[in-house]
Design a protein around this motif. Structure first.
Motif, PDB file in Angstrom:
ATOM      1  N   ASN A 194       0.075 -43.330  20.278  1.00  0.00           N
ATOM      2  CA  ASN A 194      -0.610 -42.137  19.751  1.00  0.00           C
ATOM      3  C   ASN A 194      -1.437 -42.488  18.520  1.00  0.00           C
ATOM      4  OD1 ASN A 194       0.667 -40.401  21.685  1.00  0.00           O
ATOM      5  ND2 ASN A 194       2.560 -40.648  20.493  1.00  0.00           N
ATOM      6  N   ARG A 251       9.070 -39.591  29.328  1.00  0.00           N
ATOM      7  CA  ARG A 251       8.198 -40.692  29.753  1.00  0.00           C
ATOM      8  C   ARG A 251       9.042 -41.939  30.011  1.00  0.00           C
ATOM      9  NH1 ARG A 251       3.031 -41.996  26.137  1.00  0.00           N
ATOM     10  NH2 ARG A 251       4.564 -42.935  24.730  1.00  0.00           N
ATOM     11  N   THR A 252       9.909 -42.261  29.046  1.00  0.00           N
ATOM     12  CA  THR A 252      10.781 -43.433  29.202  1.00  0.00           C
ATOM     13  C   THR A 252      12.207 -43.009  28.855  1.00  0.00           C
ATOM     14  OG1 THR A 252       8.956 -44.714  28.251  1.00  0.00           O
ATOM     15  CG2 THR A 252      11.055 -45.858  28.532  1.00  0.00           C
ATOM     16  N   ALA A 267       9.062 -34.143  20.155  1.00  0.00           N
ATOM     17  CA  ALA A 267      10.006 -35.134  19.574  1.00  0.00           C
ATOM     18  C   ALA A 267       9.383 -36.504  19.814  1.00  0.00           C
ATOM     19  CB  ALA A 267      11.368 -35.012  20.247  1.00  0.00           C
ATOM     20  N   THR A 268       8.137 -36.630  19.361  1.00  0.00           N
ATOM     21  CA  THR A 268       7.312 -37.777  19.774  1.00  0.00           C
ATOM     22  C   THR A 268       7.285 -38.903  18.744  1.00  0.00           C
ATOM     23  OG1 THR A 268       5.450 -36.407  19.076  1.00  0.00           O
ATOM     24  CG2 THR A 268       5.829 -36.604  21.440  1.00  0.00           C
ATOM     25  N   GLY A 269       8.140 -38.834  17.746  1.00  0.00           N
ATOM     26  CA  GLY A 269       8.354 -39.996  16.896  1.00  0.00           C
ATOM     27  C   GLY A 269       7.349 -40.195  15.771  1.00  0.00           C
ATOM     28  N   THR A 282      12.136 -38.374  24.401  1.00  0.00           N
ATOM     29  CA  THR A 282      13.574 -38.570  24.615  1.00  0.00           C
ATOM     30  C   THR A 282      14.088 -39.784  23.851  1.00  0.00           C
ATOM     31  OG1 THR A 282      12.974 -39.710  26.671  1.00  0.00           O
ATOM     32  CG2 THR A 282      13.691 -37.423  26.877  1.00  0.00           C
ATOM     33  N   GLY A 283      13.599 -39.958  22.607  1.00  0.00           N
ATOM     34  CA  GLY A 283      14.176 -40.962  21.707  1.00  0.00           C
ATOM     35  C   GLY A 283      15.418 -40.365  21.042  1.00  0.00           C
ATOM     36  N   ALA A 284      15.894 -41.014  19.975  1.00  0.00           N
ATOM     37  CA  ALA A 284      17.106 -40.536  19.292  1.00  0.00           C
ATOM     38  C   ALA A 284      16.944 -39.073  18.866  1.00  0.00           C
ATOM     39  CB  ALA A 284      17.395 -41.420  18.079  1.00  0.00           C
ATOM     40  N   THR A 285      15.742 -38.722  18.417  1.00  0.00           N
ATOM     41  CA  THR A 285      15.487 -37.353  17.973  1.00  0.00           C
ATOM     42  C   THR A 285      15.486 -36.382  19.147  1.00  0.00           C
ATOM     43  OG1 THR A 285      14.132 -38.178  16.151  1.00  0.00           O
ATOM     44  CG2 THR A 285      13.814 -35.877  16.784  1.00  0.00           C
ATOM     45  N   TRP A 306       9.278 -48.344  18.571  1.00  0.00           N
ATOM     46  CA  TRP A 306       8.800 -48.248  17.186  1.00  0.00           C
ATOM     47  C   TRP A 306       9.213 -49.487  16.399  1.00  0.00           C
ATOM     48  CZ3 TRP A 306      12.195 -48.435  13.164  1.00  0.00           C
ATOM     49  CH2 TRP A 306      13.492 -47.982  13.345  1.00  0.00           C
ATOM     50  N   ARG A 310      16.308 -51.172  22.572  1.00  0.00           N
ATOM     51  CA  ARG A 310      15.662 -50.171  21.735  1.00  0.00           C
ATOM     52  C   ARG A 310      16.788 -49.492  20.964  1.00  0.00           C
ATOM     53  NH1 ARG A 310      11.931 -46.183  24.942  1.00  0.00           N
ATOM     54  NH2 ARG A 310       9.978 -47.001  24.135  1.00  0.00           N
ATOM     55  N   ARG A 311      16.436 -48.685  20.002  1.00  0.00           N
ATOM     56  CA  ARG A 311      17.440 -47.970  19.226  1.00  0.00           C
ATOM     57  C   ARG A 311      18.265 -47.112  20.188  1.00  0.00           C
ATOM     58  NH1 ARG A 311      20.231 -43.592  16.810  1.00  0.00           N
ATOM     59  NH2 ARG A 311      19.720 -43.451  14.620  1.00  0.00           N
ATOM     60  N   PRO A 322       1.548 -36.320  20.047  1.00  0.00           N
ATOM     61  CA  PRO A 322       1.073 -37.085  21.210  1.00  0.00           C
ATOM     62  C   PRO A 322      -0.430 -36.909  21.398  1.00  0.00           C
ATOM     63  CG  PRO A 322       2.155 -35.059  21.919  1.00  0.00           C
ATOM     64  CD  PRO A 322       2.348 -35.142  20.436  1.00  0.00           C
TER      65      PRO A 322
HETATM   66  P1  NA7 Z   1      11.045 -42.489  19.102  1.00  0.00           P
HETATM   67  O1  NA7 Z   1      12.300 -43.222  19.293  1.00  0.00           O
HETATM   68  O2  NA7 Z   1       9.814 -43.268  18.837  1.00  0.00           O
HETATM   69  O3  NA7 Z   1      10.835 -41.579  20.393  1.00  0.00           O
HETATM   70  C1  NA7 Z   1       9.638 -40.890  20.643  1.00  0.00           C
HETATM   71  C2  NA7 Z   1       9.706 -40.294  22.036  1.00  0.00           C
HETATM   72  O4  NA7 Z   1       8.498 -39.576  22.291  1.00  0.00           O
HETATM   73  C3  NA7 Z   1       9.814 -41.360  23.125  1.00  0.00           C
HETATM   74  O5  NA7 Z   1      10.621 -40.858  24.146  1.00  0.00           O
HETATM   75  C4  NA7 Z   1       8.364 -41.497  23.575  1.00  0.00           C
HETATM   76  O6  NA7 Z   1       8.218 -42.014  24.876  1.00  0.00           O
HETATM   77  C5  NA7 Z   1       7.907 -40.059  23.503  1.00  0.00           C
HETATM   78  N1  NA7 Z   1       6.467 -39.942  23.391  1.00  0.00           N
HETATM   79  C6  NA7 Z   1       5.665 -40.369  22.388  1.00  0.00           C
HETATM   80  N2  NA7 Z   1       4.377 -40.089  22.660  1.00  0.00           N
HETATM   81  C7  NA7 Z   1       4.366 -39.470  23.848  1.00  0.00           C
HETATM   82  C8  NA7 Z   1       3.324 -38.945  24.645  1.00  0.00           C
HETATM   83  N3  NA7 Z   1       2.045 -39.035  24.266  1.00  0.00           N
HETATM   84  N4  NA7 Z   1       3.659 -38.365  25.818  1.00  0.00           N
HETATM   85  C9  NA7 Z   1       4.959 -38.290  26.185  1.00  0.00           C
HETATM   86  N5  NA7 Z   1       5.987 -38.767  25.497  1.00  0.00           N
HETATM   87  C10 NA7 Z   1       5.691 -39.360  24.315  1.00  0.00           C
HETATM   88  O7  NA7 Z   1      11.169 -41.441  17.912  1.00  0.00           O
HETATM   89  P2  NA7 Z   1      12.440 -40.601  17.457  1.00  0.00           P
HETATM   90  O8  NA7 Z   1      11.968 -39.579  16.497  1.00  0.00           O
HETATM   91  O9  NA7 Z   1      13.222 -40.140  18.621  1.00  0.00           O
HETATM   92  O10 NA7 Z   1      13.332 -41.632  16.736  1.00  0.00           O
HETATM   93  C11 NA7 Z   1      12.834 -42.448  15.685  1.00  0.00           C
HETATM   94  C12 NA7 Z   1      13.961 -43.000  14.899  1.00  0.00           C
HETATM   95  O11 NA7 Z   1      14.368 -42.034  13.921  1.00  0.00           O
HETATM   96  C13 NA7 Z   1      15.203 -43.274  15.644  1.00  0.00           C
HETATM   97  O12 NA7 Z   1      15.197 -44.491  16.281  1.00  0.00           O
HETATM   98  C14 NA7 Z   1      16.261 -43.163  14.584  1.00  0.00           C
HETATM   99  O13 NA7 Z   1      16.447 -44.403  13.948  1.00  0.00           O
HETATM  100  C15 NA7 Z   1      15.738 -42.165  13.639  1.00  0.00           C
HETATM  101  P3  NA7 Z   1       8.081 -43.607  25.121  1.00  0.00           P
HETATM  102  O14 NA7 Z   1       9.448 -44.162  24.898  1.00  0.00           O
HETATM  103  O15 NA7 Z   1       7.095 -44.105  24.104  1.00  0.00           O
HETATM  104  O16 NA7 Z   1       7.594 -43.725  26.503  1.00  0.00           O
END
Ligand code: NA7
Length: 531
Positions: A494, A204-205, A374-376, A181-184, A487, A324-325, A146
């Motif tokens: 970021n 965040r979301t 777990a920021t993707g 709080t994405g899938a990971t 994504w 979203r996923r 992030p």
């Molecule tokens: P994701 O689904 O892109 O999730 C990343 C999470 O990180 C998401 O909740 C983001 O919030 C959060 N995020 C990213 N940057 C920030 C910052 N700067 N501050 C706070 N929170 C942040 O990635 P995953 O690894 O969970 O999953 C990816 C794919 O891998 C998944 O769909 C599967 O197919 C396997 P946001 O939603 O952007 O507000």
């Protein structure tokens, strides 16, 4: 003449299978892999709780009956250690390692029209020439930290989930933060919560999650699975996104309310992606249908979370279910009923900085021993952006794709001759190994065709790229998921320059994709420029 006939970048599921297929053509192939082992996604993502969301037996390779017979999945949705063991087994069984060079990150690949070949450079400076270049680098392999001030100043331990250490990390008695709080994030949170001293989740979301309903595979189930692999894979070939689940042909409001609720109740109680991929046909197209389903899932969240103020924070407000996923979960919502777990909504109280001792929001300072990011990922195009790829005339792929990817069938790019992408932008994602096997087989057919016909330069035409790119864009029209930041729409704040939505993935059906590609092959690849 060249060091290799073909260089493959990446030894994940796609690179491994591509290596096998090209060996059959008698080609001299080298795979360069950044990690110390095979497995790609399943090599890097060893964070606690990492697991399939597709049924194990629909996810493994389908090309070898012997492999299917001898491998036994222990759970309906295998955990990462088991999947990595499986991929290592495949590497051993097919003797793949002798053509894979580990610890070898590709930093650049430049095409020369004079020699009709690629010059590939590794991070250590070594260089190799090859006629063909195949990227098997995955759509989710470039993790992003992030953009938060002070990340480097934290003195405790911190990890990005996709760069998790090989040695186990203990959370016992520890104060742990998870950001994301994405899938990971969801998989990580529910696992860490089992043993943690105290856990704080920075959200965040919120995402719409649904139960995975994993369990061990019983002996009887195992017998049935092994006996029905042909049917399992035939089903995956027929469904929209190669999952075992496919949309119900009925429209949401064609069904009376009580029956609709009963159907959703059933899907919520069933294994896997059924509630997302096997729902009424219009839930991802029709706003009202999507809202009705979202309300159903919101009700479930309210029932599962004791503190209703927390439940309201966990219910997404800016997007509907499935746009979203969908993270699949196991007692994720119940984690927030634990006395040692706290949810911080960073839309309300934004993070100001990471400090030496923890995380400071605009209204509090939290102390931590461990921070988990777990920021993707910089998804879909990010793994390409990290390599200096230059095509004919020195054109950079990154520049070519400045306004979004442009591809032919998701496999080829005009001005980048002899380069083929596996699971590149504009291909079907879905149940990825199924898409991979098709993609690899098609690329193998193309290379075999080139071999047979003395073709040394193959390239997508401008017309072919325009037509495919326009087609992919038109398929995305009307999809609620394309109106949402994720994504899948190329958003990652970021990363500089990734805050505008793009159409990065093919959203038509997998059978339609295969039909289109099969036609091109049957027609002798005449749509390409072959020299
Ligand atoms: P994701 O689904 O892109 O999730 C990343 C999470 O990180 C998401 O909740 C983001 O919030 C959060 N995020 C990213 N940057 C920030 C910052 N700067 N501050 C706070 N929170 C942040 O990635 P995953 O690894 O969970 O999953 C990816 C794919 O891998 C998944 O769909 C599967 O197919 C396997 P946001 O939603 O952007 O507000």
């Amino acid at each position: 003449m060249f060091d290799f006939d073909c260089i493959i970048i990446g030894a994940g599921i796609s690179g491994m299978y591509q290596l096998m297929r090209l060996r059959e053509l008698g080609l001299k192939v080298r795979v360069f892999e950044a990690g110390t082992g095979v497995g790609g996604t399943w090599y890097w993502n060893r964070y606690p709780g990492a697991r399939f969301d597709s049924e194990s037996y629909s996810y493994g390779y389908s090309f070898s009956q012997e492999l299917l017979d001898e491998w036994t999945w222990s759970e309906h949705f295998a955990g990462q250690p088991e999947t990595l063991r499986y991929l290592n087994h495949v590497a051993d069984r097919f003797d793949l390692r002798r053509d894979i060079q580990f610890n070898s990150r590709v930093s650049a690949a430049h095409y020369s029209d004079a020699t009709r070949s690629w010059d590939v450079t590794l991070e250590d400076g070594s260089r190799y020439s090859t006629r063909f270049l195949i990227t098997a680098i995955g759509p989710l392999s470039a993790p992003t930290m992030p953009k938060i001030a002070g990340v480097e100043s934290f003195t405790g331990r911190s990890f990005h989930t996709a760069r998790w250490p090989k040695d186990p990390v203990s959370f016992e008695g520890k104060r742990v933060a998870v950001i994301g709080t994405g899938a990971t994030g969801v998989q990580t949170i529910q696992e860490v919560a089992k043993t943690v001293g105290h856990l704080t989740v920075f959200q965040r979301t919120p995402n719409w999650c649904a139960p995975l309903h994993n369990s061990k595979i019983t002996d009887e189930e195992q017998r049935q699975i092994k006996a029905s692999y042909p049917e399992i894979f035939a089903r995956c070939q027929e469904t929209f996104a190669c999952f075992l689940h496919t949309p119900d042909p009925r429209g949401t409001f064609e069904v009376p309310e009580a029956e609709r609720e009963a159907f959703w109740e059933k899907l919520y109680g069933e294994r896997g992606f059924g509630i997302w991929q096997g729902n009424f046909r219009d839930i991802l197209l029709d706003r009202k249908a999507n809202k009705a389903l979202s309300d159903f899932v919101a009700k479930k969240i309210r029932q599962r979370v004791t503190d209703q103020a927390v439940a309201e924070k966990l219910i997404p407000r800016n997007h509907g279910f499935g746009t979203r996923r969908v993270p699949l979960e196991t007692r994720y919502y119940e984690v927030y009923n634990q006395p040692n777990v706290r949810l911080v909504d960073i839309k309300e109280t934004p993070i100001e900085r990471i400090t030496a001792g923890g995380i400071k929001t605009n209204d509090a300072e939290y102390a931590f021993d461990i921070i988990i990011y777990a920021t993707g990922f910089d998804a879909i195009t990010g793994s390409f952006d990290r390599i200096d790829i230059r095509g004919a005339g020195g054109l950079r792929l990154k520049d070519k794709w400045k306004a979004g990817p442009q591809t032919y069938l998701g496999v080829l790019v005009e001005d980048f001759p002899n380069m083929m992408m596996l699971i590149g932008p504009h291909t079907a994602l879905g149940n990825i190994p199924r898409s991979i096997e098709y993609n690899v087989d098609w690329v193998t057919r193309l290379i075999a065709h080139a071999q047979r016909n003395g073709v040394t330069r193959l390239e997508a035409t401008a017309a072919g790229v325009k037509s495919w790119t326009d087609h992919v864009k038109s398929l995305g029209e009307g999809l609620l998921s394309n109106e949402v930041d994720s994504w899948m729409t190329g958003i990652n704040r970021n990363v500089d320059g990734k805050s505008e939505r793009i159409v990065a993935r093919y959203s038509g059906s997998a059978p339609a994709y295969r039909e289109r590609c099969d036609r091109v092959a049957a027609d002798g690849f005449k749509e390409l420029s072959l020299k």
